[in-house]
Design an enzyme around this catalytic site. Structure first.
Site: not given
Lengths: 465, 514
Positions: A237-240, A243
């Site tokens: 996932p992009m958020c992982t 950030s």
């Protein structure tokens, strides 16, 4: 059902033999000894004798060997790990008219298993080198190479083959090939003409695991019927990535997906090339820095390369096993000597050796091979984006980047297309418009094109309330 | 030199990702012997030369025939009449310049007559298309010398492999679907402290939704235990209640709708495996109870000394458990929480490995032995997956007194069992012994079945094969056998035990223990 399929193929073979006999070119052998005493002894026993487990249609004779040596035409897709093995196996099983397609050039990391290539061949086209090697090693064998993408060859090419064997490393390419053979099927009054069926033998490997399957397009389960058997690709996932990294892989993906486009370290518009050691080195260094910021250990050069190139580990042994199983099926079908695999075998030799053989079933509403028109159910107030998401995310469709067109007010309208930048820009606003706003009506046809299929797929739009 | 190492790393990259640099080293130190360069033999060797074994030696007294060249990629028609070992060595050697190829123009029987210790130097001996008598002779010699022996045969559309090795230990078995070692049912001190450092109720929204699911399960388990007389959830009903209990821990918005807390969803999904009791697997218990483990002397092989050390650990510092593995799966959490939790497990694993190492030291001192490369961290990490494979000798399999009648007769109850092919191969071997040829080869079909058979199909089919060795069957066995040889050489991944039969007609296979 197996017996029926085999007799239908046998019928097709007889018709094709008659057709091709007229166009047959006799190979003079250019002066080299093509035959010697006992050469085909190991195979003759299966073609010139009968036994209790041979196919009911089988007639022992010397004609089968003749057919295989002189007339039968096999297409091998891929000249890599499986392809090299397949070419060898087929050549030593009596097949002489073989074509091979591969769009890649040889890399040093291929050499641990793609045994038709040597260090001096690095950089050369796989298809060409493979064909040369086999033709030199096996007198009389004529492998014709095609240094191309399968998508760049049209149906007239594919139609000439009796059997097609795939040793591909991509599901997208498999589905395309599957679609191509389905498009060659001829239906007369709704009945499938068996002579239009080209059997597809498909092999795949990954580390110590592999599978081999026999597909009779239009009759047995096709690639798309069993799409759910293929595990989805892991994408973090992009958020992982952006950030909250936890694994060294997250750090590497961060550099690949976010840092590289931002810093363009090798120049504007220079795309990250996994085969360029300098690029990998840069990604590796920056990944180490990223990892250090979060106290993450485990970033290595090898891991970096593996993540960037999506490397799948591979050894010679698994490829040998799966290709051999596929080649055995080619031999069975071409000679009608035995009943072919019905229709899927998996193999795993991590702990001892394990095989499991089963009959994959056709899917009733398969998007590729069922004759059932495909319906798309959406409310008229749904946005086009939702339809696009469905096409890519649905387990049974799994499209890559579908292009949608429809006839609106008598004119052909491109609703959305991703692959051409200018058209993508122009049609992007459509994604946030509703189906009603785009002028689509209930029951109308939508045409969808995608890398996973050579033919445009037709869907029927059904409005829900 | 540096250039060669770098280019080898590149060349072998795809396989290094499977067995690591240490696995590759063991391959490069290996010397494999192949007896008979038939298609099956050269295909096996090809799959060993390509990954870079140190050396191979082909033993073969035959001369190349036209028939040989027809199914063998490593024989050319201008080698007809030459010695087969020499001809095949040339074309196999050419595959990989890192490998050293040798040949002996002699039959194995002659070698056994004149130089019985010849085979003792090899890491593994692979015998292909050998008659029964030769196999039994080799079996006897290699068993005494503790050299693993792999027998392979392609016969028509049947492939056969038999592994003979007295004792083969595996530390790195790389199991496909291993359960995690989380110790939630009996958290060690450091894990307990770490769990205690969390107070779910007082956390802010962001922290709460980024707490690792392991902590969430642990916290809820603590409360559950205190409310259920220290009994963890055991049956389906209780586990469901426990899952619901965790679900109630999800924070709610002002309007009562639960927040989107993926970490809690992960906790709920993982309840089943998280509640698995920590216990020593029966395979490892059996190893702990074996004589070799308990009777350690200076002659004891390293593996057993190491295993004994692990047992000592389990009995002492481990409090009945194996060393902590030290890995946790990825899970939704912020970086710091995850890394901190991971470090708790990692440090405990290192501690446990150090304790094992001390036990190894004590043992070695007491027996007067030295082990160079102990790799206690690797041992600790893999302690749940340790395996020892023991295959019976051929002598035991063939002897009337010790033949495995039970396995044979019970398999024959199933008409589709591959066991019938084993019996056919044995029968065909007997035929050869009596007539010096294989049935059907001279186009004579006779009844060779010495064992009562429910149908006449198998013998007839076998005669039809006429001892043919079709290339695709040879190639299938080639891949299968080579990988088993690699497992023996590298001591990674688990070899089969002890008979493998492949049926190319139905594309099925079976492993029998005979």
């Amino acid at each position: 059902m197996n017996l029926l399929l085999c007799s239908l193929f046998r019928e097709k073979k007889r018709r094709r033999v008659v057709e091709l006999t007229e166009k047959m070119v006799v190979d003079g052998g250019s002066g080299r000894t093509c035959e010697w005493d006992g050469r085909w002894n190991h195979i003759k026993k299966f073609l010139e004798r009968s036994g209790p487990f041979t196919h009911p249609d089988f007639e022992p004779s010397t004609e089968s060997l003749q057919f295989m040596l002189e007339t039968c035409k096999i297409l091998v897709i891929g000249a890599g790990g499986l392809g090299c093995e397949l070419l060898k196996d087929l050549a030593l099983s009596g097949f002489r008219n073989i074509h091979v397609v591969d769009m890649d050039t040889i890399d040093v990391s291929n050499l641990n298993r793609q045994f038709l290539f040597r260090p001096t061949d690095v950089g050369r086209p796989k298809a060409n080198v493979a064909a040369d090697f086999v033709n030199n090693r096996i007198p009389g064998c004529c492998v014709v190479p095609h240094f191309k993408k399968i998508q760049d060859i049209d149906e007239t090419f594919y139609r000439q083959f009796h059997i097609i064997v795939c040793g591909l490393d991509s599901i997208v390419a498999r589905r395309w090939m599957n679609g191509m053979l389905l498009s060659l099927l001829v239906f007369e009054d709704g009945v499938l003409d068996p002579s239009s069926i080209i059997p597809l033998i498909d092999g795949g490997t990954e580390g110590f695991k592999g599978n081999a399957r026999v597909i009779l397009p239009g009759m047995t389960a096709c690639i798309d019927c069993t799409l759910e058997l293929y595990p989805p690709q892991i994408n973090f996932p992009m958020c992982t990535i952006a950030s909250m990294p936890r694994l060294p892989e997250h750090c590497i993906e961060y550099v690949r997906m976010l840092l590289w486009p931002k810093e363009t370290p090798f120049g504007d518009g220079v795309v990250l090339d996994g085969d360029d050691p300098e690029h990998i080195q840069w990604v590796y260094q920056r990944s180490l820095e990223r990892a250090a910021d979060f106290n993450i250990t485990g970033v290595t050069y090898r891991l970096t390369q593996g993540v960037v190139k999506r490397i799948i580990p591979a050894v010679a042994s698994t490829n040998a096993v799966i290709a051999a199983a596929c080649a055995t099926e080619v031999f069975k079908i071409a000679s009608s000597a035995y009943i072919p695999l019905n229709n899927y075998m998996v193999f795993n030799d991590v702990d001892g050796l394990y095989t499991y053989t089963f009959e994959a079933e056709r899917k009733e509403n398969c998007s590729a091979c069922s004759q059932v028109p495909l319906d798309l159910h959406f409310s008229p107030s749904s946005k086009l984006q939702e339809m696009l998401d469905h096409l890519t995310e649905s387990a049974s469709l799994q499209m890559k980047s579908p292009a949608l067109t429809a006839t609106v007010e008598g004119k052909n309208k491109t609703l959305y297309l991703q692959s051409v930048a200018s058209i993508e820009q122009r049609t992007r606003p459509n994604l946030s418009k509703t189906l009603k706003e785009l002028g689509l009506s209930d029951g109308q046809e939508l045409a969808v094109a995608d890398a996973t299929t050579p033919q445009t797929m037709l869907f029927r739009l059904c409005f829900t309330s | 030199m540096a250039a060669t190492k770098a280019s080898k790393e590149q060349k072998y990259d795809r396989q290094l990702r499977l067995w690591g640099d240490h696995g590759q080293e063991s391959l490069e130190s290996a010397h494999v012997c192949l007896i008979n360069a038939t298609a099956t033999g050269t295909e096996i060797l090809k799959n060993l030369v390509l990954p870079g074994i140190g050396a191979f030696t082909i033993v073969d007294g035959h001369t190349v025939s036209g028939e040989d060249v027809g199914n063998n990629f490593f024989l050319s028609n201008n080698s007809i009449g030459k010695n087969r070992a020499q001809a095949a060595t040339e074309l196999l050697q050419e595959l990989n310049s890192d490998v050293s190829g040798n040949f002996v123009e002699e039959s194995p029987n002659k070698l056994l007559d004149n130089n019985p210790e010849f085979f003792n130097r090899f890491t593994i001996v692979i015998g292909v298309q050998l008659p029964e008598s030769t196999c039994l002779r080799l079996d006897s010699v290699l068993w005494s010398a503790s050299v693993p022996f792999l027998v392979c045969k392609s016969y028509g559309l049947i492939g056969y492999m038999r592994l003979v090795v007295q004792e083969h230990s595996v530390i790195e078995s790389h199991p496909d679907n291993a359960l995690e070692d989380l110790r939630l049912n009996q958290p060690f001190a450091e894990l307990k402290n770490h769990i205690q450092s969390y107070d779910l109720d007082s956390m802010d929204k962001k922290d709460h939704s980024h707490t690792p699911w392991i902590i969430i399960v642990a916290k809820h388990l603590e409360r559950w235990l205190s409310e259920h007389n220290l009994q963890p959830p055991k049956n389906y009903k209780e586990k469901e209640a426990f899952r619901q209990f965790i679900r109630e821990g999800i924070r709610k918005k002002e309007n009562g709708v639960p927040e989107d807390e993926e970490n809690f969803e992960e906790a709920i999904k993982n309840v089943n495996t998280a509640l698995n009791p920590t216990k020593i697997p029966s395979t490892v218990e059996d190893l702990f109870n074996s004589e070799e483990c308990n009777d350690v002397t200076s002659q004891t092989p390293s593996f057993w000394v190491m295993l004994r050390a692990v047992k000592e650990f389990a009995l002492n510092e481990g409090n009945g458990s194996l060393p902590v593995r030290g890995t946790i799966p990825d899970m939704i959490a912020d970086s710091q929480k995850f890394i901190n939790l991971q470090n708790v497990y990692r440090e405990k694993a290192m501690q446990d490995a150090a304790a094992v190492s001390k036990h190894v030291e004590c043992l070695l001192q007491s027996i007067g032995k030295y082990i160079a490369n102990r790799r206690c961290r690797c041992l600790g990490k893999n302690s749940s997956f340790l395996r020892v494979v023991r295959c019976r000798s051929l002598a035991e399999e063939y002897s009337v007194d010790t033949v495995n009648k039970d396995e044979i007769t019970s398999s024959m109850d199933n008409p589709d069992s591959e066991m019938v092919f084993y019996l056919m191969l044995r029968s065909v071997d007997r035929f050869y012994q009596q007539h010096s040829r294989y049935p059907g080869k001279a186009k004579v079909y006779t009844n060779v079945c010495a064992v009562p058979c429910k149908s006449t199909h198998p013998p007839k089919r076998f005669c039809r094969y006429g001892a043919a060795e079709p290339h695709t069957v040879a190639a299938f066995l080639g891949g299968s056998a080579a990988q088993e040889a690699i497992k023996i050489i590298s001591h990674q991944f688990v070899p089969f035990n002890n008979t493998f039969i492949y049926n190319a007609m139905s594309q099925t296979s079976a492993t029998l223990q005979l």
